[in-house]
Design an enzyme around this catalytic site. Structure first.
Site, PDB file in Angstrom:
ATOM      1  N   THR A   1       0.397  -1.442   0.409  1.00 48.76           N
ATOM      2  CA  THR A   1       0.150   0.260   0.340  1.00 48.76           C
ATOM      3  C   THR A   1       0.919   1.848   0.188  1.00 48.76           C
ATOM      4  O   THR A   1       2.099   1.415   0.561  1.00 48.76           O
ATOM      5  CB  THR A   1      -0.992   0.204   1.278  1.00 48.76           C
ATOM      6  OG1 THR A   1      -1.583   1.188   1.399  1.00 48.76           O
ATOM      7  CG2 THR A   1      -0.143  -0.355   2.169  1.00 48.76           C
ATOM      8  N   ASP A   2       0.323   2.386  -0.493  1.00 50.47           N
ATOM      9  CA  ASP A   2       0.772   3.262  -0.452  1.00 50.47           C
ATOM     10  C   ASP A   2       1.270   4.274   1.248  1.00 50.47           C
ATOM     11  O   ASP A   2       1.968   5.216   1.081  1.00 50.47           O
ATOM     12  CB  ASP A   2       0.268   4.406  -1.578  1.00 50.47           C
ATOM     13  CG  ASP A   2      -1.333   5.176  -1.049  1.00 50.47           C
ATOM     14  OD1 ASP A   2      -1.198   4.391  -0.081  1.00 50.47           O
ATOM     15  OD2 ASP A   2      -1.612   6.372  -2.033  1.00 50.47           O
ATOM     16  N   GLU A   3       0.658   3.686   1.794  1.00 55.66           N
ATOM     17  CA  GLU A   3       0.435   4.170   2.980  1.00 55.66           C
ATOM     18  C   GLU A   3       1.306   4.048   3.910  1.00 55.66           C
ATOM     19  O   GLU A   3       1.917   4.724   5.060  1.00 55.66           O
ATOM     20  CB  GLU A   3      -1.165   2.987   4.428  1.00 55.66           C
ATOM     21  CG  GLU A   3      -2.122   4.135   3.667  1.00 55.66           C
ATOM     22  CD  GLU A   3      -3.254   3.598   4.613  1.00 55.66           C
ATOM     23  OE1 GLU A   3      -3.034   3.449   5.574  1.00 55.66           O
ATOM     24  OE2 GLU A   3      -4.543   3.095   3.988  1.00 55.66           O
TER      25      GLU A   3
ATOM     26  N   TYR B   1      -1.389  -0.722  10.683  1.00 51.47           N
ATOM     27  CA  TYR B   1      -1.850  -1.852   9.702  1.00 51.47           C
ATOM     28  C   TYR B   1      -0.451  -1.203   8.773  1.00 51.47           C
ATOM     29  O   TYR B   1       0.535  -1.753   8.764  1.00 51.47           O
ATOM     30  CB  TYR B   1      -2.918  -0.622   9.338  1.00 51.47           C
ATOM     31  CG  TYR B   1      -3.011  -1.012   7.730  1.00 51.47           C
ATOM     32  CD1 TYR B   1      -3.764  -2.399   7.316  1.00 51.47           C
ATOM     33  CD2 TYR B   1      -3.316  -0.261   6.787  1.00 51.47           C
ATOM     34  CE1 TYR B   1      -3.259  -2.672   5.466  1.00 51.47           C
ATOM     35  CE2 TYR B   1      -3.094  -0.281   5.023  1.00 51.47           C
ATOM     36  CZ  TYR B   1      -3.191  -1.877   4.885  1.00 51.47           C
ATOM     37  OH  TYR B   1      -3.400  -2.050   3.464  1.00 51.47           O
TER      38      TYR B   1
ATOM     39  N   LYS C   1       2.261  -3.204   6.892  1.00 46.98           N
ATOM     40  CA  LYS C   1       2.764  -3.708   5.902  1.00 46.98           C
ATOM     41  C   LYS C   1       3.909  -3.402   5.616  1.00 46.98           C
ATOM     42  O   LYS C   1       5.016  -3.573   4.561  1.00 46.98           O
ATOM     43  CB  LYS C   1       1.672  -2.616   4.819  1.00 46.98           C
ATOM     44  CG  LYS C   1       0.478  -3.027   4.923  1.00 46.98           C
ATOM     45  CD  LYS C   1       0.314  -4.727   4.716  1.00 46.98           C
ATOM     46  CE  LYS C   1      -0.106  -4.834   3.261  1.00 46.98           C
ATOM     47  NZ  LYS C   1       0.069  -5.879   2.680  1.00 46.98           N
TER      48      LYS C   1
HETATM   49  P1  NAD Z   1      -9.505  -7.142   2.560  1.00 51.04           P
HETATM   50  O1  NAD Z   1      -9.626  -6.759   3.780  1.00 51.04           O
HETATM   51  O2  NAD Z   1     -10.905  -6.970   2.006  1.00 51.04           O
HETATM   52  O3  NAD Z   1      -9.445  -8.788   1.845  1.00 51.04           O
HETATM   53  C1  NAD Z   1      -8.412  -9.776   3.592  1.00 51.04           C
HETATM   54  C2  NAD Z   1      -8.082 -10.731   2.834  1.00 51.04           C
HETATM   55  O4  NAD Z   1      -7.699 -11.958   3.038  1.00 51.04           O
HETATM   56  C3  NAD Z   1      -9.795 -11.542   3.037  1.00 51.04           C
HETATM   57  O5  NAD Z   1     -10.012 -12.322   2.684  1.00 51.04           O
HETATM   58  C4  NAD Z   1      -9.278 -11.886   4.480  1.00 51.04           C
HETATM   59  O6  NAD Z   1      -9.950 -12.717   4.751  1.00 51.04           O
HETATM   60  C5  NAD Z   1      -8.056 -12.671   3.972  1.00 51.04           C
HETATM   61  N1  NAD Z   1      -6.733 -12.517   5.827  1.00 51.04           N
HETATM   62  C6  NAD Z   1      -6.691 -11.873   6.461  1.00 51.04           C
HETATM   63  N2  NAD Z   1      -5.660 -12.539   7.294  1.00 51.04           N
HETATM   64  C7  NAD Z   1      -5.458 -13.670   6.433  1.00 51.04           C
HETATM   65  C8  NAD Z   1      -4.636 -14.717   7.081  1.00 51.04           C
HETATM   66  N3  NAD Z   1      -3.908 -14.845   8.286  1.00 51.04           N
HETATM   67  N4  NAD Z   1      -4.398 -15.962   6.301  1.00 51.04           N
HETATM   68  C9  NAD Z   1      -4.874 -15.455   5.420  1.00 51.04           C
HETATM   69  N5  NAD Z   1      -6.326 -15.331   4.905  1.00 51.04           N
HETATM   70  C10 NAD Z   1      -5.828 -13.909   5.895  1.00 51.04           C
HETATM   71  O7  NAD Z   1      -8.567  -6.129   1.807  1.00 51.04           O
HETATM   72  P2  NAD Z   1      -8.423  -5.570   0.387  1.00 51.04           P
HETATM   73  O8  NAD Z   1      -8.822  -4.208   0.995  1.00 51.04           O
HETATM   74  O9  NAD Z   1      -8.774  -6.503  -0.817  1.00 51.04           O
HETATM   75  O10 NAD Z   1      -6.525  -5.336   0.419  1.00 51.04           O
HETATM   76  C11 NAD Z   1      -6.019  -6.921  -0.621  1.00 51.04           C
HETATM   77  C12 NAD Z   1      -4.331  -6.188  -0.389  1.00 51.04           C
HETATM   78  O11 NAD Z   1      -4.422  -4.647  -0.731  1.00 51.04           O
HETATM   79  C13 NAD Z   1      -4.008  -5.958   1.553  1.00 51.04           C
HETATM   80  O12 NAD Z   1      -2.157  -6.710   1.119  1.00 51.04           O
HETATM   81  C14 NAD Z   1      -3.747  -4.695   1.489  1.00 51.04           C
HETATM   82  O13 NAD Z   1      -2.568  -3.824   2.373  1.00 51.04           O
HETATM   83  C15 NAD Z   1      -3.340  -3.929   0.140  1.00 51.04           C
HETATM   84  N6  NAD Z   1      -3.975  -2.687  -0.470  1.00 51.04           N
HETATM   85  C16 NAD Z   1      -5.948  -2.734  -0.478  1.00 51.04           C
HETATM   86  C17 NAD Z   1      -5.875  -1.339  -0.558  1.00 51.04           C
HETATM   87  C18 NAD Z   1      -7.409  -0.920  -0.251  1.00 51.04           C
HETATM   88  O14 NAD Z   1      -7.824   0.335  -1.064  1.00 51.04           O
HETATM   89  N7  NAD Z   1      -8.283  -1.146  -0.528  1.00 51.04           N
HETATM   90  C19 NAD Z   1      -4.738  -0.313  -1.111  1.00 51.04           C
HETATM   91  C20 NAD Z   1      -3.538  -0.648  -1.514  1.00 51.04           C
HETATM   92  C21 NAD Z   1      -3.610  -1.956  -1.028  1.00 51.04           C
HETATM   93  O1  TDX Z   2     -17.002   6.152   7.879  1.00 51.02           O
HETATM   94  C1  TDX Z   2     -15.657   6.909   7.516  1.00 51.02           C
HETATM   95  N1  TDX Z   2     -15.575   8.143   7.441  1.00 51.02           N
HETATM   96  C2  TDX Z   2     -14.269   8.926   6.486  1.00 51.02           C
HETATM   97  O2  TDX Z   2     -14.387  10.204   6.972  1.00 51.02           O
HETATM   98  C3  TDX Z   2     -14.347   5.518   6.986  1.00 51.02           C
HETATM   99  C4  TDX Z   2     -14.276   4.520   7.420  1.00 51.02           C
HETATM  100  C5  TDX Z   2     -12.853   6.239   6.519  1.00 51.02           C
HETATM  101  N2  TDX Z   2     -13.510   8.255   6.433  1.00 51.02           N
HETATM  102  C6  TDX Z   2     -11.966   8.398   6.037  1.00 51.02           C
HETATM  103  C7  TDX Z   2     -11.303   8.119   6.938  1.00 51.02           C
HETATM  104  C8  TDX Z   2      -9.848   7.960   5.322  1.00 51.02           C
HETATM  105  O3  TDX Z   2      -9.813   9.955   5.068  1.00 51.02           O
HETATM  106  O4  TDX Z   2     -12.061   7.665   4.270  1.00 51.02           O
HETATM  107  C9  TDX Z   2     -10.552   8.068   3.890  1.00 51.02           C
HETATM  108  C10 TDX Z   2     -10.492   6.818   3.413  1.00 51.02           C
HETATM  109  O5  TDX Z   2     -10.704   5.341   4.849  1.00 51.02           O
HETATM  110  P1  TDX Z   2     -10.499   4.385   4.336  1.00 51.02           P
HETATM  111  O6  TDX Z   2     -11.554   3.509   3.440  1.00 51.02           O
HETATM  112  O7  TDX Z   2     -10.388   3.372   6.248  1.00 51.02           O
HETATM  113  O8  TDX Z   2      -9.077   3.912   3.885  1.00 51.02           O
HETATM  114  P2  TDX Z   2      -7.134   3.979   3.837  1.00 51.02           P
HETATM  115  O9  TDX Z   2      -7.515   4.550   5.282  1.00 51.02           O
HETATM  116  O10 TDX Z   2      -7.012   5.601   3.551  1.00 51.02           O
HETATM  117  O11 TDX Z   2      -6.898   2.699   3.759  1.00 51.02           O
HETATM  118  C11 TDX Z   2      -7.040   2.260   2.592  1.00 51.02           C
HETATM  119  O12 TDX Z   2      -5.989   2.657   1.433  1.00 51.02           O
HETATM  120  C12 TDX Z   2      -5.231   2.522   2.079  1.00 51.02           C
HETATM  121  C13 TDX Z   2      -7.109   1.148   3.091  1.00 51.02           C
HETATM  122  O13 TDX Z   2      -7.900   0.743   3.839  1.00 51.02           O
HETATM  123  C14 TDX Z   2      -6.219   0.057   3.208  1.00 51.02           C
HETATM  124  O14 TDX Z   2      -5.826  -1.722   3.401  1.00 51.02           O
HETATM  125  C15 TDX Z   2      -5.129   0.306   1.828  1.00 51.02           C
HETATM  126  O15 TDX Z   2      -3.776   0.028   2.165  1.00 51.02           O
END
Ligand code: NAD
Ligand code: TDX
Length: 328
Positions: A117-119, A144, A148
């Protein structure tokens, strides 16, 4: 190719698997935590093998990796707010889990693509021209993002020390179908659909760089095919928007008053702004995003949540009860 997809029952992983089955023989390894579901894989259930198990289970991971050509590693604990209230599962899944995968790909000389992630880069000033690049120093803010970041460091070390064939990608905020209702965009859409008021943290000035999940996954496919071993690629689609603007856009697209939401308690340590410079990915691998109109992508996402209430409705009450306990 035989592909092992960890976390393939989660948001991004499931979207990845839906497409990957056309080209690859796919096994999904997923612990089916609160964030994963079999239903997300229903459209391809007859075309994949789904193994319910944990990525920290070295024996299981070793056995599955011995039978595969490449691993795409999505599995992680992913929600910042959960990491603030309970960090321990993040250490297990994100750090020990990635270590376990690395040891197995090392033992069996299997190609790995690690999803990050970019975080990990921390945050940027609002209204500055700065964006994250592959050489930005790591500076994570939350449990988190720090776990990562630790996982990324392990991958880099295993490449250098043991010659593991791995690439890493760090992507910005994804949106699209099958995203858990704890996350910002699906939370607000489903709040409207269930008659709740949407919730904005603080003033909503924080900026996120939105990318459609299919564009993230098309970049992952490009890196898996042609990425240089040992390299980190940043994935982003130039989608910077502040949260207030996204909130008002969702409300407008759902025919509601754009001011009809609540300001709630802000997230502690809330990162101000993320922004990705994806020049290297575009230039080196010729990747470009296709969902370049954010409003179109948001409209389609709203339609998906309207049409798939049976997927998200069972999750909604528990998520909102958790938020209410934190005044969010
Ligand atoms: P998500 O939370 O929707 O899904 C995570 C999945 O991993 C789930 O199916 C969960 O059951 C599984 N999991 C968790 N712990 C586990 C374990 N110990 N063993 C096996 N499976 C396990 O997450 P997502 O949003 O799909 O993110 C997927 C990946 O992308 C992550 O590595 C996250 O850091 C990265 N990522 C997410 C975003 C975003 O905006 N959502 C952005 C950049 C990177
Ligand atoms: O109810 C809300 N209201 C609100 O204002 C929630 C849930 C979030 N927020 C804000 C917090 C953040 O500034 O919105 C923005 C986005 O929040 P999230 O959806 O929780 O995402 P963020 O914390 O930016 O992280 C996401 O992007 C990077 C994913 O959850 C991560 O897994 C990924 O790595």
């Amino acid at each position: 190719m035989r592909l092992l997809v960890t976390g393939g029952a989660g948001f991004i992983g499931a979207n990845f698997v839906h497409d990957a089955v056309c080209e690859h023989d796919v096994t999904v390894l997923d612990a089916l935590t609160y964030a994963g579901s079999r239903e997300s894989l229903a459209p391809v259930e007859n075309k994949i093998r789904l193994v319910e198990g944990d990525i920290t289970d070295a024996e299981l991971v070793g056995k599955l990796i011995a039978e595969t050509d490449a691993v795409v590693h999505f599995a992680a604990e992913t929600h910042v707010d959960n990491s603030l209230s309970g960090p321990e599962p993040f250490l297990n899944a994100n750090v020990i889990g990635t270590f376990t995968i690395l040891e197995a790909v090392r033992a069996h000389n299997v190609r790995l693509h690690h999803i990050s992630t970019d975080e990990v880069y921390g945050d940027l000033e609002l209204n500055s021209p700065q964006r994250f690049t592959e050489s930005t120093p790591y500076n994570p803010s939350s449990p988190y993002s720090s776990t990562k970041a630790a996982a990324d460091m392990l991958v880099r070390a295993w490449v250098r020390s043991y010659g593991v064939r791995a690439t890493i990608s760090n992507c910005s905020n994804n949106y699209g179908p099958y995203q858990h209702v704890e996350k910002f965009i699906p939370r607000q859409i489903t709040n409207v659909l269930t008659g709740r008021r949407p919730k904005l943290y603080g003033a909503g000035a924080n900026v996120r760089d939105w990318i459609h999940v299919s564009d993230h996954n098309s970049a992952v496919r490009r890196i898996l095919a042609d990425g240089q071993i040992g390299r980190t690629y940043l994935i982003g689609a130039g989608g910077e928007r502040d949260n207030l603007t996204v909130m008002r856009t969702i409300l407008r697209l759902m025919d509601r008053d754009p001011e009809d939401f609540d300001h709630v308690t802000d997230r502690v340590g809330h990162d101000l702004r993320y922004a990705i410079d994806a020049t290297m990915l575009r230039d080196e691998l010729g990747w470009s995003p296709t969902h370049t109109d954010f409003e179109d992508g948001l409209r389609a996402t709203i339609d998906w949540y309207r049409a798939n209430e049976s997927w998200w409705a069972p999750l909604k009450d528990a998520v909102e009860a958790g938020y209410a306990g934190r005044n969010q």
